[in-house]
Design a protein around this motif. Structure first.
Motif, PDB file in Angstrom:
ATOM      1  N   LEU A   1      -1.339   1.234   4.550  1.00  0.00           N
ATOM      2  CA  LEU A   1      -0.672   0.161   5.299  1.00  0.00           C
ATOM      3  C   LEU A   1      -1.394  -0.143   6.610  1.00  0.00           C
ATOM      4  O   LEU A   1      -1.568  -1.307   6.986  1.00  0.00           O
ATOM      5  CB  LEU A   1       0.785   0.530   5.575  1.00  0.00           C
ATOM      6  CG  LEU A   1       1.708   0.567   4.350  1.00  0.00           C
ATOM      7  CD1 LEU A   1       3.077   1.102   4.739  1.00  0.00           C
ATOM      8  CD2 LEU A   1       1.804  -0.805   3.721  1.00  0.00           C
ATOM      9  N   LYS A   2      -1.831   0.909   7.303  1.00  0.00           N
ATOM     10  CA  LYS A   2      -2.568   0.715   8.546  1.00  0.00           C
ATOM     11  C   LYS A   2      -3.892   0.006   8.283  1.00  0.00           C
ATOM     12  O   LYS A   2      -4.270  -0.905   9.017  1.00  0.00           O
ATOM     13  CB  LYS A   2      -2.822   2.056   9.237  1.00  0.00           C
ATOM     14  CG  LYS A   2      -1.584   2.690   9.831  1.00  0.00           C
ATOM     15  CD  LYS A   2      -1.916   4.034  10.442  1.00  0.00           C
ATOM     16  CE  LYS A   2      -0.681   4.746  10.953  1.00  0.00           C
ATOM     17  NZ  LYS A   2      -0.986   6.087  11.475  1.00  0.00           N
ATOM     18  N   LEU A   3      -4.600   0.437   7.249  1.00  0.00           N
ATOM     19  CA  LEU A   3      -5.876  -0.192   6.910  1.00  0.00           C
ATOM     20  C   LEU A   3      -5.699  -1.643   6.491  1.00  0.00           C
ATOM     21  O   LEU A   3      -6.489  -2.507   6.870  1.00  0.00           O
ATOM     22  CB  LEU A   3      -6.586   0.581   5.801  1.00  0.00           C
ATOM     23  CG  LEU A   3      -7.239   1.894   6.221  1.00  0.00           C
ATOM     24  CD1 LEU A   3      -7.698   2.677   5.004  1.00  0.00           C
ATOM     25  CD2 LEU A   3      -8.397   1.635   7.160  1.00  0.00           C
ATOM     26  N   LYS A   4      -4.670  -1.911   5.690  1.00  0.00           N
ATOM     27  CA  LYS A   4      -4.415  -3.284   5.239  1.00  0.00           C
ATOM     28  C   LYS A   4      -4.142  -4.204   6.424  1.00  0.00           C
ATOM     29  O   LYS A   4      -4.613  -5.341   6.460  1.00  0.00           O
ATOM     30  CB  LYS A   4      -3.278  -3.316   4.241  1.00  0.00           C
ATOM     31  CG  LYS A   4      -3.695  -2.876   2.851  1.00  0.00           C
ATOM     32  CD  LYS A   4      -2.525  -2.918   1.887  1.00  0.00           C
ATOM     33  CE  LYS A   4      -2.814  -2.441   0.504  1.00  0.00           C
ATOM     34  NZ  LYS A   4      -3.714  -1.378   0.256  1.00  0.00           N
ATOM     35  N   ALA A   5      -3.396  -3.710   7.423  1.00  0.00           N
ATOM     36  CA  ALA A   5      -3.118  -4.512   8.613  1.00  0.00           C
ATOM     37  C   ALA A   5      -4.413  -4.861   9.350  1.00  0.00           C
ATOM     38  O   ALA A   5      -4.590  -5.985   9.813  1.00  0.00           O
ATOM     39  CB  ALA A   5      -2.167  -3.772   9.549  1.00  0.00           C
ATOM     40  N   VAL A   6      -5.330  -3.922   9.418  1.00  0.00           N
ATOM     41  CA  VAL A   6      -6.617  -4.176  10.069  1.00  0.00           C
ATOM     42  C   VAL A   6      -7.470  -5.108   9.219  1.00  0.00           C
ATOM     43  O   VAL A   6      -8.074  -6.053   9.725  1.00  0.00           O
ATOM     44  CB  VAL A   6      -7.367  -2.850  10.336  1.00  0.00           C
ATOM     45  CG1 VAL A   6      -8.794  -3.109  10.804  1.00  0.00           C
ATOM     46  CG2 VAL A   6      -6.617  -2.004  11.340  1.00  0.00           C
ATOM     47  N   LEU A   7      -7.515  -4.861   7.910  1.00  0.00           N
ATOM     48  CA  LEU A   7      -8.346  -5.665   7.017  1.00  0.00           C
ATOM     49  C   LEU A   7      -7.862  -7.112   6.922  1.00  0.00           C
ATOM     50  O   LEU A   7      -8.672  -8.025   6.776  1.00  0.00           O
ATOM     51  CB  LEU A   7      -8.418  -5.031   5.633  1.00  0.00           C
ATOM     52  CG  LEU A   7      -9.174  -3.705   5.568  1.00  0.00           C
ATOM     53  CD1 LEU A   7      -9.009  -3.060   4.200  1.00  0.00           C
ATOM     54  CD2 LEU A   7     -10.648  -3.884   5.906  1.00  0.00           C
ATOM     55  N   ILE A   8      -6.551  -7.336   7.022  1.00  0.00           N
ATOM     56  CA  ILE A   8      -6.008  -8.698   6.983  1.00  0.00           C
ATOM     57  C   ILE A   8      -6.510  -9.492   8.184  1.00  0.00           C
ATOM     58  O   ILE A   8      -6.818 -10.674   8.070  1.00  0.00           O
ATOM     59  CB  ILE A   8      -4.465  -8.677   6.945  1.00  0.00           C
ATOM     60  CG1 ILE A   8      -4.001  -8.248   5.564  1.00  0.00           C
ATOM     61  CG2 ILE A   8      -3.878 -10.031   7.320  1.00  0.00           C
ATOM     62  CD1 ILE A   8      -2.509  -7.990   5.465  1.00  0.00           C
TER      63      ILE A   8
ATOM     64  N   HIS B   1      -9.663  -0.719   0.770  1.00  0.00           N
ATOM     65  CA  HIS B   1      -8.756  -1.615   0.042  1.00  0.00           C
ATOM     66  C   HIS B   1      -7.905  -0.868  -0.985  1.00  0.00           C
ATOM     67  O   HIS B   1      -6.822  -1.324  -1.332  1.00  0.00           O
ATOM     68  CB  HIS B   1      -9.544  -2.733  -0.652  1.00  0.00           C
ATOM     69  CG  HIS B   1     -10.025  -3.792   0.287  1.00  0.00           C
ATOM     70  ND1 HIS B   1      -9.189  -4.711   0.876  1.00  0.00           N
ATOM     71  CD2 HIS B   1     -11.266  -4.068   0.752  1.00  0.00           C
ATOM     72  CE1 HIS B   1      -9.895  -5.513   1.656  1.00  0.00           C
ATOM     73  NE2 HIS B   1     -11.163  -5.139   1.612  1.00  0.00           N
ATOM     74  N   SER B   2      -8.376   0.281  -1.469  1.00  0.00           N
ATOM     75  CA  SER B   2      -7.644   1.003  -2.516  1.00  0.00           C
ATOM     76  C   SER B   2      -6.662   2.039  -1.966  1.00  0.00           C
ATOM     77  O   SER B   2      -5.895   2.616  -2.728  1.00  0.00           O
ATOM     78  CB  SER B   2      -8.633   1.701  -3.453  1.00  0.00           C
ATOM     79  OG  SER B   2      -9.285   2.774  -2.787  1.00  0.00           O
ATOM     80  N   LYS B   3      -6.682   2.285  -0.645  1.00  0.00           N
ATOM     81  CA  LYS B   3      -5.806   3.302  -0.059  1.00  0.00           C
ATOM     82  C   LYS B   3      -4.338   2.905  -0.150  1.00  0.00           C
ATOM     83  O   LYS B   3      -3.977   1.755  -0.026  1.00  0.00           O
ATOM     84  CB  LYS B   3      -6.147   3.515   1.414  1.00  0.00           C
ATOM     85  CG  LYS B   3      -7.259   4.486   1.659  1.00  0.00           C
ATOM     86  CD  LYS B   3      -6.845   5.836   1.237  1.00  0.00           C
ATOM     87  CE  LYS B   3      -7.627   6.920   1.897  1.00  0.00           C
ATOM     88  NZ  LYS B   3      -7.360   8.198   1.295  1.00  0.00           N
ATOM     89  N   GLY B   4      -3.484   3.889  -0.339  1.00  0.00           N
ATOM     90  CA  GLY B   4      -2.044   3.680  -0.377  1.00  0.00           C
ATOM     91  C   GLY B   4      -1.369   4.435   0.746  1.00  0.00           C
ATOM     92  O   GLY B   4      -2.022   5.022   1.608  1.00  0.00           O
TER      93      GLY B   4
END
Length: 152
Positions: free
Chosen positions: A32-39, A24-27
């Motif tokens: 962005l790739k992680l946020k897309a997966v986490l969403i 969650h803290s990655k920029g």
């Protein structure tokens, strides 16, 4: 001798909160790739992501060096075949869960001294050295940094 499954699961439980916090803290691009997966991941995720088309999945598996698969076997019952492919051949089937299949894949790779796929080298190293604590005295700098951050 290490009981792979219980060791892997206990370490996975131990490191999951720290890993999620790091994700969650990655920029940047990685963030962005992680946020897309986490969403897309619900707060109580079903980790058994599946392929609906067994024929298509079988063709995809035939070209995999090392992979874990989950194929829906009976749509009305919601049952799945979760297993492991090495060099395009299904070497283990009916593993039950993705985490168990991850654990067994590492066990297979470690037991027969298979080289990890280059693009997943750090993932496999984390599974082997953090989650199973096999050869954990020789951590790569990246994995050592991750371990320190997770334990901080």
């Amino acid at each position: 001798m290490v009981h792979l499954e219980s060791k892997f699961m206990s370490k996975l439980d131990e490191y999951t909160p720290g890993l999620l916090k790091r994700f969650h803290s990655k920029g940047g691009t990685t963030g962005l790739k992680l946020k897309a997966v986490l969403i897309q991941t619900p707060s109580n995720p079903n980790i058994n992501i599946t392929r609906e088309d067994a024929d298509s999945a079988s063709q995809d598996l035939a070209v995999q060096g090392m992979a874990i698969y989950s194929i829906k076997t009976n749509a009305s019952e919601g049952s799945h075949d979760i297993g492991i492919v090495v060099e395009g051949i299904r070497v283990l089937t009916s593993q039950g869960t993705i985490p168990r299949a991850c654990c067994m894949l590492i066990g297979i790779a470690y037991a027969v001294n298979l080289a990890y796929p280059k693009q997943l080298n750090y993932t496999f190293e984390a599974f082997q050295k953090l989650f199973l604590e096999l050869d954990c005295s020789k951590l790569s700098p990246k994995l050592n940094s991750l371990k320190n951050k997770l334990l901080a």
